[in-house]
Scaffold this active site. Structure first.
Site, mmCIF file in Angstrom:
data_model
loop_
_atom_site.group_PDB
_atom_site.id
_atom_site.type_symbol
_atom_site.label_atom_id
_atom_site.label_comp_id
_atom_site.label_asym_id
_atom_site.label_seq_id
_atom_site.Cartn_x
_atom_site.Cartn_y
_atom_site.Cartn_z
ATOM 1 N N GLU A 44 89.524 29.980 83.065
ATOM 2 C CA GLU A 44 88.909 30.087 81.795
ATOM 3 C C GLU A 44 90.736 29.903 81.434
ATOM 4 O O GLU A 44 91.800 29.916 81.350
ATOM 5 C CB GLU A 44 89.242 31.522 81.775
ATOM 6 C CG GLU A 44 90.126 31.377 80.098
ATOM 7 C CD GLU A 44 89.856 33.542 79.895
ATOM 8 O OE1 GLU A 44 89.912 34.402 78.873
ATOM 9 O OE2 GLU A 44 89.378 33.957 80.635
ATOM 10 N N LYS A 134 84.273 41.948 79.285
ATOM 11 C CA LYS A 134 85.280 42.013 79.419
ATOM 12 C C LYS A 134 86.108 43.141 79.462
ATOM 13 O O LYS A 134 86.368 43.363 77.748
ATOM 14 C CB LYS A 134 86.262 40.405 78.804
ATOM 15 C CG LYS A 134 87.439 40.411 79.594
ATOM 16 C CD LYS A 134 88.646 39.247 78.654
ATOM 17 C CE LYS A 134 88.704 39.176 77.278
ATOM 18 N NZ LYS A 134 89.610 38.282 76.710
#
Length: 219
Positions: A44, A134
């Site tokens: 990421e 998340k």
């Protein structure tokens, strides 16, 4: 839809997402390469990195599809998400939930993983198509929060990020996290130019996830 499911399954299979923050494009690429060498396929690249979109474009050309699952992080709005997707990002990660970003990602069948702290936020994110939520910032919770949330909301797939480290990574997995996001606890050695140590840490995190999952199956 098939491509989206494939990306989600690969992220879950890997079980670790490396959150890459850096002071330059070169540093971000070196950190990413070190993580991949250590076995973490899900990278990421946060958009706080200078030239982050160029980093994403570069990584897409340097690594094969089976070696890398490339996402963009710290995405706050749909406009930025679209730019990241055009640059090559295969999934979008946010520190918070944004309806327009969720809609855009659904439109293009790109996984969206928003940061949430409460069950209400998690429920809303799921209603807008977030397949993995998340849990952020993870350092405000104990790993047992995963079980507490999955009690009333067993369909929630949660990925803690922030505060996950070598000492507690296995507990997050054992409590039901589908994956873990690792930032500074993984990439810190890069600040001293020690990218080999980043690879070593990446390998350790991957091993912890595998062993924790194996223990759950045995148990």
């Amino acid at each position: 839809m098939v491509k989206k499911l494939n990306i989600l399954n690969r992220i879950i299979e890997c079980g670790v997402v490396a959150v890459v923050r850096a002071e330059s494009e070169i540093e971000a690429e070196k950190i990413s390469a070190a993580c991949i060498l250590g076995g973490i396929k899900a990278i990421e690249v946060t958009l706080t990195v200078p030239g982050a979109l160029e980093v994403i474009r570069s990584l897409k050309t340097k690594f094969k599809e089976e070696e890398l699952i490339l996402g963009a992080g710290s995405v706050l709005d749909s406009e930025t998400a679209r730019l990241a997707i055009l640059a090559g990002a295969e999934y979008i990660v946010s520190p918070c939930f944004d309806k327009n970003t969720a809609k855009l990602c659904n439109r293009y069948q790109v996984p969206y993983m928003p940061g949430c702290m409460t069950i209400t936020e998690i429920k809303t994110a799921m209603e807008y198509g977030a397949d993995i939520v998340k849990l952020f910032p993870g350092n405000t919770f104990d790993p047992s929060i995963i079980k507490s949330i999955n009690g009333p909301v067993p369909q929630a797939s949660l990925m803690p990020t922030g505060g996950v480290n070598l000492q507690n990574a296995d507990q997050w997995i054992k409590n039901g996290a589908v994956a873990i996001g690792i930032g500074s606890d993984l990439t810190k050695p890069a600040k001293q130019g020690n990218f080999d140590e980043v690879s070593t840490l990446a390998s350790q995190y991957c091993s912890i996830v595998r062993e924790a999952r194996a223990g759950m199956v045995v148990g």
